[in-house]
Enzyme design. Structure first.
Site, PDB file in Angstrom:
ATOM      1  N   SER A 197      -6.496  -8.864  -1.319  1.00  0.00           N
ATOM      2  CA  SER A 197      -5.601  -9.904  -1.824  1.00  0.00           C
ATOM      3  C   SER A 197      -6.186 -11.289  -1.522  1.00  0.00           C
ATOM      4  CB  SER A 197      -4.205  -9.710  -1.209  1.00  0.00           C
ATOM      5  OG  SER A 197      -3.249 -10.450  -1.901  1.00  0.00           O
ATOM      6  N   ARG A 199      10.316 -14.745   0.847  1.00  0.00           N
ATOM      7  CA  ARG A 199       9.665 -13.465   1.155  1.00  0.00           C
ATOM      8  C   ARG A 199      10.292 -12.322   0.361  1.00  0.00           C
ATOM      9  NH1 ARG A 199       4.761 -11.575   2.668  1.00  0.00           N
ATOM     10  NH2 ARG A 199       4.914  -9.718   3.953  1.00  0.00           N
ATOM     11  N   ASP A 243      -1.259  -1.969  -9.315  1.00  0.00           N
ATOM     12  CA  ASP A 243      -1.178  -3.345  -8.793  1.00  0.00           C
ATOM     13  C   ASP A 243      -0.980  -4.278  -9.987  1.00  0.00           C
ATOM     14  OD1 ASP A 243      -1.545  -5.854  -7.716  1.00  0.00           O
ATOM     15  OD2 ASP A 243      -3.385  -5.352  -6.632  1.00  0.00           O
ATOM     16  N   HIS A 291       0.572  -3.423  -5.328  1.00  0.00           N
ATOM     17  CA  HIS A 291      -0.425  -4.291  -4.700  1.00  0.00           C
ATOM     18  C   HIS A 291      -0.645  -3.966  -3.219  1.00  0.00           C
ATOM     19  CE1 HIS A 291      -2.699  -7.904  -3.870  1.00  0.00           C
ATOM     20  NE2 HIS A 291      -1.817  -8.288  -2.968  1.00  0.00           N
ATOM     21  N   ASP A 292       0.440  -3.805  -2.470  1.00  0.00           N
ATOM     22  CA  ASP A 292       0.292  -3.571  -1.030  1.00  0.00           C
ATOM     23  C   ASP A 292      -0.273  -2.196  -0.693  1.00  0.00           C
ATOM     24  OD1 ASP A 292       0.793  -6.005   0.082  1.00  0.00           O
ATOM     25  OD2 ASP A 292       2.780  -5.549   0.855  1.00  0.00           O
TER      26      ASP A 292
HETATM   27  C1  LIG Z   1      -2.508  -8.066   4.702  1.00  0.00           C
HETATM   28  C2  LIG Z   1      -2.533  -8.673   5.950  1.00  0.00           C
HETATM   29  O1  LIG Z   1      -3.445  -9.334   6.182  1.00  0.00           O
HETATM   30  S1  LIG Z   1      -1.306  -8.372   7.079  1.00  0.00           S
HETATM   31  C3  LIG Z   1       0.238  -8.787   6.426  1.00  0.00           C
HETATM   32  C4  LIG Z   1       0.766  -7.679   5.696  1.00  0.00           C
HETATM   33  N1  LIG Z   1       1.956  -7.200   6.271  1.00  0.00           N
HETATM   34  C5  LIG Z   1       3.002  -7.226   5.557  1.00  0.00           C
HETATM   35  O2  LIG Z   1       2.979  -7.668   4.443  1.00  0.00           O
HETATM   36  C6  LIG Z   1       4.223  -6.666   6.232  1.00  0.00           C
HETATM   37  C7  LIG Z   1       5.359  -6.536   5.288  1.00  0.00           C
HETATM   38  N2  LIG Z   1       4.986  -5.637   4.241  1.00  0.00           N
HETATM   39  C8  LIG Z   1       5.422  -4.378   4.222  1.00  0.00           C
HETATM   40  O3  LIG Z   1       6.144  -3.888   5.045  1.00  0.00           O
HETATM   41  C9  LIG Z   1       4.958  -3.614   3.043  1.00  0.00           C
HETATM   42  O4  LIG Z   1       6.010  -3.016   2.419  1.00  0.00           O
HETATM   43  C10 LIG Z   1       3.976  -2.582   3.357  1.00  0.00           C
HETATM   44  C11 LIG Z   1       3.497  -2.084   2.033  1.00  0.00           C
HETATM   45  C12 LIG Z   1       2.775  -3.175   4.057  1.00  0.00           C
HETATM   46  C13 LIG Z   1       4.541  -1.459   4.237  1.00  0.00           C
HETATM   47  O5  LIG Z   1       4.972  -0.402   3.471  1.00  0.00           O
HETATM   48  P1  LIG Z   1       5.605   0.901   4.133  1.00  0.00           P
HETATM   49  O6  LIG Z   1       4.815   1.320   5.333  1.00  0.00           O
HETATM   50  O7  LIG Z   1       5.748   1.871   3.020  1.00  0.00           O
HETATM   51  O8  LIG Z   1       6.982   0.395   4.693  1.00  0.00           O
HETATM   52  P2  LIG Z   1       8.308   0.101   3.867  1.00  0.00           P
HETATM   53  O9  LIG Z   1       8.017  -0.722   2.675  1.00  0.00           O
HETATM   54  O10 LIG Z   1       9.027   1.381   3.637  1.00  0.00           O
HETATM   55  O11 LIG Z   1       9.136  -0.774   4.889  1.00  0.00           O
HETATM   56  C14 LIG Z   1       9.541  -0.240   6.126  1.00  0.00           C
HETATM   57  C15 LIG Z   1      10.519  -1.194   6.755  1.00  0.00           C
HETATM   58  O12 LIG Z   1      11.669  -1.345   5.896  1.00  0.00           O
HETATM   59  C16 LIG Z   1      12.841  -0.981   6.622  1.00  0.00           C
HETATM   60  N3  LIG Z   1      13.765  -0.360   5.694  1.00  0.00           N
HETATM   61  C17 LIG Z   1      13.550   0.740   4.942  1.00  0.00           C
HETATM   62  N4  LIG Z   1      14.662   1.016   4.214  1.00  0.00           N
HETATM   63  C18 LIG Z   1      15.571   0.067   4.513  1.00  0.00           C
HETATM   64  C19 LIG Z   1      16.906  -0.182   4.081  1.00  0.00           C
HETATM   65  N5  LIG Z   1      17.524   0.592   3.191  1.00  0.00           N
HETATM   66  N6  LIG Z   1      17.552  -1.254   4.603  1.00  0.00           N
HETATM   67  C20 LIG Z   1      16.941  -2.063   5.515  1.00  0.00           C
HETATM   68  N7  LIG Z   1      15.674  -1.869   5.948  1.00  0.00           N
HETATM   69  C21 LIG Z   1      15.001  -0.806   5.449  1.00  0.00           C
HETATM   70  C22 LIG Z   1      12.351  -0.008   7.677  1.00  0.00           C
HETATM   71  O13 LIG Z   1      13.277   0.076   8.746  1.00  0.00           O
HETATM   72  C23 LIG Z   1      11.046  -0.664   8.086  1.00  0.00           C
HETATM   73  O14 LIG Z   1      11.333  -1.757   8.927  1.00  0.00           O
HETATM   74  P3  LIG Z   1      10.230  -2.317   9.958  1.00  0.00           P
HETATM   75  O15 LIG Z   1       8.990  -2.625   9.163  1.00  0.00           O
HETATM   76  O16 LIG Z   1      10.870  -3.532  10.523  1.00  0.00           O
HETATM   77  O17 LIG Z   1      10.004  -1.225  10.959  1.00  0.00           O
HETATM   78  N1  LIG Z   2       1.911  -8.235   1.830  1.00  0.00           N
HETATM   79  C1  LIG Z   2       0.668  -8.855   2.162  1.00  0.00           C
HETATM   80  C2  LIG Z   2      -0.224  -9.007   0.998  1.00  0.00           C
HETATM   81  C3  LIG Z   2       0.269 -10.012   0.004  1.00  0.00           C
HETATM   82  O1  LIG Z   2      -0.770 -10.305  -0.867  1.00  0.00           O
HETATM   83  C4  LIG Z   2       0.888 -10.142   2.881  1.00  0.00           C
HETATM   84  O2  LIG Z   2       2.017 -10.559   3.037  1.00  0.00           O
HETATM   85  O3  LIG Z   2      -0.093 -10.737   3.332  1.00  0.00           O
END
Ligand SMILES: CC(=O)SCCNC(=O)CCNC(=O)[C@H](O)C(C)(C)COP(=O)(O)OP(=O)(O)OC[C@H]1O[C@@H](n2cnc3c(N)ncnc32)[C@H](O)[C@@H]1OP(=O)(O)O
Ligand SMILES: N[C@@H](CCO)C(=O)O
Length: 409
Positions: A176, A246, A342, A375-376
């Site tokens: 990304s 966000r 994506d 994308h993620d």
């Molecule tokens: C790229 C970099 O350089 S780092 C920065 C990137 N990091 C991020 O973007 C973090 C945020 N992004 C995400 O969480 C993205 O969805 C992903 C793709 C990275 C993770 O995907 P997945 O592992 O499939 O997790 P998912 O999308 O199911 O989210 C899980 C979270 O949602 C919460 N959740 C799931 N269902 C629900 C619901 N119905 N209500 C409330 N919360 C919920 C879970 O409790 C969990 O919380 P937590 O992360 O605080 O533990």
């Molecule tokens: N979800 C990731 C990738 C976004 O491009 C982030 O927040 O950095």
């Protein structure tokens, strides 16, 4: 960052006052990291036409730099990522964001490579950004911080790499916004990049993507606690606006299929709709969670700056409109990776990069990974991506003469 008194201004649709109170009461801790500081003699020239000094860059390293300093891999993080690529994030207390890819025996094998990951310029995890102190005023920069570009981020990283005594990086890898930095590295410092792995990215930010970022920035700036960007000095935080930003952005990181699979039209902790505006649906509850947890770890002004940096990115425009010219005479070997679902950085964006590299007679391979997670996907358990990165780096390491952990080259 200091805590904020709870504000009693009305909540925007989708966030309850209780949600906001909880978010505003939390503090963003100061992360502990390695930091390289640069004084006025090492001022950083920026694309905005000014220089930045003093400035600093926070980074983490993993593995060991070999004797001839040939095994360094720079990992570039995405929009809201940080330097904790493979170690516990001290703010969220969660594992590093790419622990599946980076570590001992992993595709980016820290038994073989020396891995560096730095927080980007404009960020909020220790590198100079809008929350840093402006030396001229003694107050946080806020919007007096110059706008930074992807090229500025890369220039800052290049200073770090140089000060670590590394002349040529074995590889630069990122997804990304991290992938934009990879392309910028290869274009700006071709002699310093042996191999490049841009993932889920493009050589410019599309009109649609700029539009999504603008929605997010407007949400931040519409928050009464944003205060023209001066919220830190006032002991406030625009948590509501940043949460909404966000929430909107998070939708773009996923696919329709993955949202349907995870949540469908399922209701959240109830048997029937409430005929109100609480989070009836699981997807609503999920997005609120994503918004609320985000404000715990990210600074609102930084969000403005890093989204702007992505918007301004246009590598062809830097080269008279020709993307191929950005890579002329490159000897870097490239592995370009995209994901089938994506829609933020569709495969067509990666193919445009591959076509330009071909036109520049560059050494390039391309893999479109089949994934229905949007994308993620690049942050998730995607075996085809892992195999691709491992295979490419192993071949490149052989060509570079970097021995395998067992001793064979
Ligand atoms: C790229 C970099 O350089 S780092 C920065 C990137 N990091 C991020 O973007 C973090 C945020 N992004 C995400 O969480 C993205 O969805 C992903 C793709 C990275 C993770 O995907 P997945 O592992 O499939 O997790 P998912 O999308 O199911 O989210 C899980 C979270 O949602 C919460 N959740 C799931 N269902 C629900 C619901 N119905 N209500 C409330 N919360 C919920 C879970 O409790 C969990 O919380 P937590 O992360 O605080 O533990
Ligand atoms: N979800 C990731 C990738 C976004 O491009 C982030 O927040 O950095």
């Amino acid at each position: 960052m200091s805590d904020t008194p709870v504000q009693d201004s009305p909540a925007p649709a989708g966030l309850t006052p209780a949600d906001l109170e909880q978010a505003q009461r939390r503090e963003i801790d100061t992360p502990s990291s390695q930091v390289m500081r640069f004084g006025p003699a090492d001022a950083l020239p920026l694309d905005a036409g000014v220089t930045l000094a003093p400035w600093q860059i926070a980074y983490e390293t993993y593995g060991t730099l070999n004797a001839d300093r040939s095994n360094a891999i720079l990992i570039c993080h995405a929009l809201t990522g940080d330097q904790y690529v493979a170690s516990t994030n001290p703010v969220t207390r969660k594992p590093g964001w790419w622990t599946m890819l980076v570590g001992p025996g992993k595709p980016v094998d820290t038994d073989r490579y020396f891995v560096i990951c730095a927080n980007v310029l404009g960020g909020c995890m220790g590198t100079t950004g809008p929350a840093s102190t402006n030396p001229e005023t003694g107050a946080p920069y806020a919007l007096s911080m110059p706008v930074v570009t992807i090229r500025d981020m890369v220039r800052a990283q290049a200073r770090l790499v140089e000060h670590l005594g590394i002349e040529t990086l074995f590889a630069v890898v990122g997804g990304s916004m991290g992938g934009m930095q990879v392309l910028q590295w290869a274009s700006l410092y071709p002699e310093k990049v042996f191999a490049a792995v841009p993932i889920a990215t493009g050589a410019r930010h599309s009109s649609q993507n700029i539009a999504f970022h603008e929605v997010g920035r407007q949400a931040v700036m519409a928050d009464p606690d944003w205060l023209g960007g001066n919220y830190i000095a006032a002991g406030r935080r625009p948590s509501k606006g940043l949460s909404v930003a966000r929430m909107a952005a998070h939708i773009t990181y996923m696919s329709d299929t993955s949202l349907h699979r995870k949540f469908g039209r399922n209701l959240q902790d109830r048997e029937a709709p409430t005929f109100g505006f609480d989070a009836d649906f699981q997807i609503e509850s999920y997005l609120r969670h994503q918004g609320l947890t985000f404000v715990d770890r990210f600074d609102a002004n930084s969000y403005l700056y890093v989204t702007r940096a992505m918007d301004y990115f246009d590598l062809a425009a830097e080269h008279g409109g020709s993307l191929a010219r950005a890579f002329l005479r490159t000897s870097t070997r490239f592995c370009v990776i995209s994901f089938t679902t994506d829609w933020l950085f569709p495969t067509s964006e990666s193919k445009a990069v591959v076509r330009a590299l071909n036109a520049a007679a560059a050494n390039v391979s391309f893999v479109e990974v089949h994934s229905d997670r949007g994308h993620d996907a690049f942050l998730l358990d995607e075996p085809e991506m892992f195999r691709t990165v491992r295979g490419f780096l192993t071949g490149a390491a052989h060509a570079r003469g970097i021995p395998a952990p067992g001793g064979a080259a």
